[in-house]
Enzyme design. Structure first.
Site, PDB file in Angstrom:
ATOM      1  N   GLY A  17      27.716 166.135  86.335  1.00 31.49           N
ATOM      2  CA  GLY A  17      26.359 165.909  86.010  1.00 31.49           C
ATOM      3  C   GLY A  17      25.461 167.214  86.236  1.00 31.49           C
ATOM      4  CB  SER A  18      25.945 170.849  86.503  1.00 30.91           C
ATOM      5  OG  SER A  18      26.658 170.990  85.446  1.00 30.91           O
ATOM      6  NE  ARG A  70      37.515 155.194  70.271  1.00 29.22           N
ATOM      7  CZ  ARG A  70      37.877 156.346  71.378  1.00 29.22           C
ATOM      8  NH1 ARG A  70      36.963 156.593  72.278  1.00 29.22           N
ATOM      9  NH2 ARG A  70      38.914 156.782  71.672  1.00 29.22           N
ATOM     10  NE  ARG A  96      35.771 155.885  76.342  1.00 25.84           N
ATOM     11  CZ  ARG A  96      37.046 155.547  76.208  1.00 25.84           C
ATOM     12  NH1 ARG A  96      38.070 156.197  76.912  1.00 25.84           N
ATOM     13  NH2 ARG A  96      37.331 154.861  75.469  1.00 25.84           N
ATOM     14  CB  ILE A  97      35.709 159.908  70.738  1.00 24.70           C
ATOM     15  CG1 ILE A  97      36.347 161.017  71.204  1.00 24.70           C
ATOM     16  CG2 ILE A  97      35.503 159.825  69.283  1.00 24.70           C
ATOM     17  CD1 ILE A  97      37.789 161.400  70.636  1.00 24.70           C
ATOM     18  CG  LEU A  98      29.874 158.362  71.255  1.00 20.99           C
ATOM     19  CD1 LEU A  98      28.483 159.137  71.091  1.00 20.99           C
ATOM     20  CD2 LEU A  98      29.487 157.322  72.487  1.00 20.99           C
ATOM     21  CG  ASN A 112      28.429 166.347  73.371  1.00 18.54           C
ATOM     22  OD1 ASN A 112      28.203 166.334  74.376  1.00 18.54           O
ATOM     23  ND2 ASN A 112      29.713 165.959  72.878  1.00 18.54           N
ATOM     24  CG  HIS A 114      32.459 171.913  72.776  1.00 19.34           C
ATOM     25  ND1 HIS A 114      33.298 170.826  73.484  1.00 19.34           N
ATOM     26  CD2 HIS A 114      33.267 172.844  72.305  1.00 19.34           C
ATOM     27  CE1 HIS A 114      34.498 171.464  73.246  1.00 19.34           C
ATOM     28  NE2 HIS A 114      34.538 172.617  72.546  1.00 19.34           N
ATOM     29  CB  SER A 141      27.771 174.633  70.514  1.00 19.22           C
ATOM     30  OG  SER A 141      28.614 175.957  70.270  1.00 19.22           O
ATOM     31  CB  THR A 146      28.604 163.962  62.765  1.00 15.67           C
ATOM     32  OG1 THR A 146      29.779 165.025  63.102  1.00 15.67           O
ATOM     33  CG2 THR A 146      27.214 164.475  62.453  1.00 15.67           C
ATOM     34  CG  ASP A 150      33.472 168.821  70.359  1.00 19.74           C
ATOM     35  OD1 ASP A 150      32.515 168.328  70.948  1.00 19.74           O
ATOM     36  OD2 ASP A 150      34.374 168.946  71.343  1.00 19.74           O
ATOM     37  CD  GLU A 179      28.133 173.949  79.461  1.00 20.64           C
ATOM     38  OE1 GLU A 179      27.886 172.950  79.705  1.00 20.64           O
ATOM     39  OE2 GLU A 179      29.110 174.703  79.549  1.00 20.64           O
TER      40      GLU A 179
HETATM   41  C1  GRF Z   1      29.969 170.953  80.412  1.00 18.09           C
HETATM   42  O1  GRF Z   1      30.774 172.049  80.683  1.00 18.09           O
HETATM   43  C2  GRF Z   1      30.026 170.391  79.093  1.00 18.09           C
HETATM   44  O2  GRF Z   1      29.696 171.317  78.308  1.00 18.09           O
HETATM   45  C3  GRF Z   1      31.065 169.752  78.678  1.00 18.09           C
HETATM   46  O3  GRF Z   1      31.384 169.090  79.868  1.00 18.09           O
HETATM   47  C4  GRF Z   1      30.883 169.866  81.097  1.00 18.09           C
HETATM   48  C5  GRF Z   1      30.080 168.538  81.859  1.00 18.09           C
HETATM   49  O4  GRF Z   1      29.536 169.438  83.036  1.00 18.09           O
HETATM   50  N1  GRF Z   1      30.770 168.386  77.555  1.00 18.09           N
HETATM   51  P1  GRF Z   1      28.441 168.756  83.923  1.00 18.09           P
HETATM   52  O5  GRF Z   1      28.966 167.130  84.110  1.00 18.09           O
HETATM   53  O6  GRF Z   1      27.221 168.681  83.115  1.00 18.09           O
HETATM   54  O7  GRF Z   1      28.224 169.320  85.300  1.00 18.09           O
END
Ligand code: GRF
Length: 223
Positions: A17-18, A70, A96-98, A112, A114, A141, A146, A150, A179
């Protein structure tokens, strides 16, 4: 730009959860006008839940293992998000894939993040893949979700160099710092009504311009 109401966010997590924390911090610093209505984890005990609870943000665990399909899991997600009147869903390390059900429930309303410069290295282990590939630049990114993995329209990206001696941990940390900058910013662009999706492209209204048209070279031509 007119003053708009704070965007009502639902944040989906699976772990640390950073990125969630970076969104909380941006709201507290008043760089982002948003209210986090709910944080949902598909994993019981995800560390990110405690970050939200510490701020008095409502949390829920919706354990995907308790659903047959799902779609059933997504129905539960949709119900919880709607119950909290969420406008924008932000996936933040949500593993999870939506299904199309969820994507159609929030069209161009799910973001999202990535840890690669998409469309390079979608899917798992993006940072290690960049290293294995010998890329000189990596990054992250933010995009609208969609149906493809990714694959959605890209809102914002940050580029970081791959340094000699990097391993997965050092590169991941460099990317993660970025990020934490671009995700709250992308959400703030949405809140300000400045994102227009046209096919694969996202138009940013009133976009700030890059000051210098600098190319980044790695390695630099001279050392
Ligand atoms: C991040 O690197 C994000 O890009 C990817 O998963 C990681 C999640 O980190 N989708 P956090 O849980 O937000 O710390």
């Amino acid at each position: 730009m007119e003053n708009r109401a704070p965007v009502r966010l639902g944040i989906l997590i699976s772990g640390r959860g950073s990125n969630l924390q970076s969104i909380i911090d941006a709201i507290e610093r008043r760089e982002l006008s948003a209210e986090i209505k709910i944080v949902i984890s598909n994993r019981p005990g995800a560390a990110g839940l405690a970050r939200a609870e510490a701020k008095g943000i409502p949390v829920r665990t919706i354990d995907h293992r308790r659903y047959q399909s799902r779609e059933d899991f997504d129905r539960a997600l949709i119900q919880a998000l709607r119950a909290h009147e969420v406008e924008l869903v932000a996936c933040a390390g949500f593993m999870r894939i939506l299904s199309p059900l969820m994507i159609e429930a929030f069209p161009n309303r799910i973001m999202n993040i990535h840890p690669s410069l998409l469309p390079a290295f979608p899917g798992l282990n993006a940072q290690q893949s960049a290293l294995d590939h010998g890329a000189r630049f990596a990054g992250c990114s933010v995009f609208f979700v969609t149906a493809g993995t990714d694959d959605g329209p890209i809102i914002a990206q940050a580029v970081v160099p791959v340094m000699p001696g990097d391993d997965e941990a050092s590169l991941s940390e460099r990317i993660l710092d970025q990020e934490h900058r671009i995700y709250p910013y992308a959400i703030s662009l949405f809140q300000q009504g400045r994102l227009v999706v046209e096919g694969r492209r996202v138009i940013i209204l009133d976009a700030p311009r890059l000051k210098d048209l600098n190319a980044m070279l790695n390695p630099p031509l001279r050392s």
